[in-house]
Design a protein around this motif. Structure first.
Motif, PDB file in Angstrom:
ATOM      1  N   GLU A 108      -9.077   1.062  -3.003  1.00 32.47           N
ATOM      2  CA  GLU A 108      -9.497   2.452  -2.788  1.00 32.47           C
ATOM      3  C   GLU A 108     -10.475   2.561  -1.630  1.00 32.47           C
ATOM      4  N   ARG A 112      -9.479   4.543   1.684  1.00 29.32           N
ATOM      5  CA  ARG A 112     -10.210   5.789   1.910  1.00 29.32           C
ATOM      6  C   ARG A 112     -10.906   5.783   3.271  1.00 29.32           C
ATOM      7  N   ASP A 195      -5.823  11.068  -2.392  1.00 30.99           N
ATOM      8  CA  ASP A 195      -5.928  10.460  -3.720  1.00 30.99           C
ATOM      9  C   ASP A 195      -4.596   9.861  -4.170  1.00 30.99           C
ATOM     10  N   ILE A 198      -3.973   6.648  -2.198  1.00 26.33           N
ATOM     11  CA  ILE A 198      -4.791   5.569  -2.762  1.00 26.33           C
ATOM     12  C   ILE A 198      -4.167   5.054  -4.056  1.00 26.33           C
ATOM     13  N   GLN A 202      -2.881   1.260  -4.767  1.00 22.05           N
ATOM     14  CA  GLN A 202      -3.408   0.450  -5.873  1.00 22.05           C
ATOM     15  C   GLN A 202      -2.264  -0.163  -6.685  1.00 22.05           C
TER      16      GLN A 202
END
Length: 213
Positions: A108, A112, A195, A198, A202
């Motif tokens: 993240e 980001r 978001d 991300i 992940q």
């Protein structure tokens, strides 16, 4: 009467994450201008005069603050990596002990930063080759610091039996490369927001290390 805001060096340029609170205002304007102009035309397609003009100052002032266009580029790349490493280390510190949570946290942070500092990240990735050997060694050493964070997290997960990747460091490099690439293809306002990007990265990272869910 001349508007003071319009006459301020660098006014009208998009802001950049690479300026620091303690920067002298004209130096900050030159950094901001360099990100904008080099990000558009590349290091070799940008002259000192181009940067100075975008900053609303003169080539002599750029040389005063940075000595050369090469030093200015090195400053951009060096600061960018400092920001990335700091964000990743902070995320890891807050992630707890679970290897999967630790990997999610650093993914993240890495993604980001590359989304929120997209121009700066793309410049750092594309113009590393323009650095002279001495500066390149400094920047590559910091990139290695960032990579080692991922290496440690993946190796630890493998050691503890949570990840089953047979080649831990190869998997870690695969993950960082995928996370870094978002700076090249992300488009604000596109179908995927930060978001969701991300979250997907992940999941990709956990798949790459063969996480035992």
């Amino acid at each position: 009467m001349v508007n003071a805001e319009k006459s301020r060096p660098g006014s009208g340029l998009p802001s950049t994450t690479l300026t620091l609170p303690g920067d002298e205002p004209t130096a900050a304007a030159l950094i901001t201008a360099a990100v904008e102009v080099m990000g558009t035309h590349g290091y070799h397609g940008t002259s000192v005069r181009d940067i100075a003009a975008a900053a609303g100052t003169s080539p002599a002032i750029l040389y005063h603050h940075f000595g050369s266009k090469q030093v200015l580029l090195a400053t951009l790349l060096d600061r960018g990596l400092d920001m990335l490493i700091a964000a990743t280390e902070q995320a890891l510190d807050l992630a707890g002990d679970d290897p999967a949570d630790r990997l999610r946290a650093i993914v993240e942070a890495h993604v980001r930063v590359h989304l929120e500092a997209q121009r700066e990240s793309f410049l750092g990735n594309s113009e590393l080759r323009a650095l002279e050997p001495g500066w390149r060694r400094v920047v590559v050493a910091k990139r290695d610091v960032q990579q080692r964070i991922f290496d440690r997290v993946v190796r630890d997960g493998v050691r503890r039996g949570v990840f089953a990747a047979p080649h831990a460091e190869d998997a870690a490099r695969f993950v960082t490369a995928a996370c870094t690439s978002v700076a090249a293809w992300y488009r604000p306002g596109g179908p995927l927001g930060p978001d969701e990007i991300i979250r997907r990265h992940q999941e990709i990272a956990l798949d790459a290390v063969r996480y035992h869910r």
